[in-house]
Design a protein around this motif. Structure first.
Motif, mmCIF file in Angstrom:
data_model
loop_
_atom_site.group_PDB
_atom_site.id
_atom_site.type_symbol
_atom_site.label_atom_id
_atom_site.label_comp_id
_atom_site.label_asym_id
_atom_site.label_seq_id
_atom_site.Cartn_x
_atom_site.Cartn_y
_atom_site.Cartn_z
ATOM 1 N N CYS A 1 14.893 42.511 28.462
ATOM 2 C CA CYS A 1 13.634 42.873 29.121
ATOM 3 C C CYS A 1 13.423 44.380 29.072
ATOM 4 N N THR B 1 10.399 46.517 27.132
ATOM 5 C CA THR B 1 9.533 47.478 27.819
ATOM 6 C C THR B 1 9.559 48.828 27.114
ATOM 7 N N PRO C 1 1.550 43.890 23.129
ATOM 8 C CA PRO C 1 2.408 43.590 24.284
ATOM 9 C C PRO C 1 2.885 42.147 24.333
ATOM 10 N N ARG D 1 8.958 50.273 35.446
ATOM 11 C CA ARG D 1 8.450 50.681 34.135
ATOM 12 C C ARG D 1 7.758 49.525 33.433
ATOM 13 N N THR D 2 8.298 48.320 33.583
ATOM 14 C CA THR D 2 7.664 47.155 32.959
ATOM 15 C C THR D 2 6.281 46.912 33.559
ATOM 16 N N ALA E 1 3.946 49.636 32.374
ATOM 17 C CA ALA E 1 3.589 49.468 30.960
ATOM 18 C C ALA E 1 2.514 48.399 30.802
ATOM 19 N N ARG F 1 13.708 49.694 35.894
ATOM 20 C CA ARG F 1 13.261 48.898 34.751
ATOM 21 C C ARG F 1 12.064 48.029 35.129
ATOM 22 N N ARG F 2 12.116 47.429 36.313
ATOM 23 C CA ARG F 2 10.992 46.593 36.736
ATOM 24 C C ARG F 2 9.733 47.427 36.945
#
Length: 484
Positions: free
Chosen positions: A110, A114, A174, A427-428, A431, A424-425
């Motif tokens: 994941c 991203t 995406p 940024r996802t 994005a 990370r979540r």
């Protein structure tokens, strides 16, 4: 030239140069096609106006089977996206193993997707932002100097026609990580299902309102994009030392169903089958012969993509496979390959600005009182085609000289190690919001009528949405939040 020679010499032997050639040819054909069929005249108010000549030249409609090359762009886009996504996963795997010596964490895929989306946006967004900002600034100046906002919008609307393609592509990009995962699981069955969905959409608009086929905007281009994945797998699977398309730790069953057959036999079958289906769908069936919009036709094969357009894509894929080996040998020569590198360095800039070049040339000739407006199909109109194309090429070359560096100098940010779960979540999510802003802005501009009074030439909400999305992606590319 020295820089081009260096890039040519550094090209890996395993690179599929043919993909780069196809991208360059596709954009070149789009540019020449738009320029070639444009008819310039004057409206009732005595202002320059333009429209397509296809409505007056029905004999030329079959030529659009070759001239409509958007399927080629999505095909090579699928190839490039699959190769770059898998290569990034391989690099991230190496970073993770180097940092911890352990297997990648479950959430690593994941995070890799991203990061890939964030990096991929740079090459698309930077040149597009430059176009929109320049057009909006020029429109604002014209409005302040007393220009009619309706006329300002008409000019900007014409210049931004190429952006309809980016709306579709910025949705497909995406979706690449999940669609690539489906490809690795189900292979060529995925585009087959998507073609079936296009067929259902076509049945809906043939027997009912056109809105029933709205999903074809997504399903049609995704189907062609998936074939690019299959081509990438066919080129990389089993090649010694090259695992750019398929990570070694994720080898699935049924590998053959993921590969696109690349033989001349397959090419002949696809070309023949595509042409037969195309004739049946257009000459016998209900679809228009033209693969570009013709005013007055009930159906439009490209808006949204139809079964007939997918038949064209099939035939074009067959022709591409038949020419692959001789083209590959030709591209091993330094001169042709350097030319392909040069075009690809500014290929999006050429695409984005080619109709702005037409606007500028028409405005200049009109100001000089030298704008020819011969009737479509007349000897004078045909005679004007060559000087028209040459003049446009000069104007576009000047625009590329000014704005091409924005695209050519785009560089991939340095790789970063694994981020914390919360970062990370975040940024996802950002994005996704960034891409949503881009798509919303461009889509709103495309849906706004060309006669709407817009002082900026673009709807203000569209410009705000696009710039907000671009700003979020730019912030993420700078590394913000990458380490939590």
């Amino acid at each position: 030239m020295r820089r081009l020679r260096q890039l040519a010499d550094r090209t890996p032997a395993t690179r599929e140069r043919y993909v780069d050639l196809l991208r360059a040819l596709a954009i070149t054909m789009v540019v020449l096609g738009h320029w070639g069929v444009t008819v310039i005249g004057y409206d009732r108010a005595g202002r320059p106006s333009g429209h397509s000549a296809l409505g007056d030249l029905p004999w030329a409609w079959p030529l659009t089977w070759v001239a409509q090359v958007m399927p080629v762009f999505f095909l090579v886009g699928g190839y490039a996206n699959a190769a770059s996504l898998a290569a990034r996963r391989r690099r991230m795997r190496q970073l993770q193993l180097g940092a911890s010596g352990a297997a990648p964490r479950p959430g690593a895929v994941c995070g890799t997707a991203t990061g890939w989306l964030i990096d991929r946006s740079a090459r698309l967004v930077r040149p597009t932002t430059a176009l929109l900002v320049v057009l909006a600034a020029g429109a604002a100046v014209a409005t302040l100097r007393g220009a009619d906002p309706t006329q300002v919008r008409t000019v900007v609307w014409f210049a931004t026609i190429p952006l309809w393609f980016l709306v579709a592509y910025l949705v497909v990009v995406p979706l690449t990580p999940p669609m690539y995962a489906l490809h690795r699981r189900f292979g060529l069955a995925v585009p087959v299902v998507l073609v079936g969905l296009v067929a259902l959409g076509d049945l809906g608009r043939i027997w009912g309102p056109p809105g029933l086929a709205t999903g074809n905007y997504l399903f049609g281009w995704l189907a062609v994009h998936q074939l690019g994945f299959a081509w990438c797998d066919s080129r990389t699977q089993g090649r010694s030392g090259d695992e750019s398309a398929v990570p070694a730790d994720a080898e699935p069953r049924g590998l053959r169903r993921r590969r696109l057959p690349l033989s001349r036999t397959a090419g002949t079958a696809l070309l023949t089958g595509g042409l037969v289906a195309l004739v049946l769908l257009t000459v016998v069936g209900p679809y228009p012969v033209a693969m570009l919009n013709v005013p007055g036709e009930r159906l439009n094969n490209t808006a949204p993509p139809s079964l007939a357009l997918l038949a064209v894509a099939t035939a074009q894929l067959g022709l591409i496979l038949l020419l692959r080996e001789p083209a590959g040998r030709w591209l091993r020569r330094r001169g042709p390959w350097q030319a392909v590198i040069a075009v690809n360095a500014v290929v999006l800039t050429v695409f984005l600005w080619h109709l702005t070049a037409a606007v500028l040339l028409v405005g200049l000739l009109d100001a000089l009182g030298a704008l020819p407006t011969p009737p479509v199909g007349s000897a004078a109109w045909w005679g004007w085609r060559i000087p028209w194309l040459l003049a446009l090429a000069v104007v576009l070359a000047a625009l590329v000289a000014v704005f091409g560096a924005i695209e050519a100098r785009t560089r991939r940010p340095p790789e970063t190690g694994p981020a914390r779960e919360g970062a990370r979540r975040l940024r996802t999510a950002l994005a996704v919001l960034g891409y949503a802003g881009l798509v919303a802005g461009l889509l709103l501009n495309s849906l706004t009528p060309k006669t709407a009074p817009e002082p900026l030439g673009l709807p203000a909400p569209a410009l705000v949405a696009y710039l907000a999305g671009a700003g979020v992606l730019r912030l993420l590319r700078s590394g913000w939040g990458s380490r939590g």
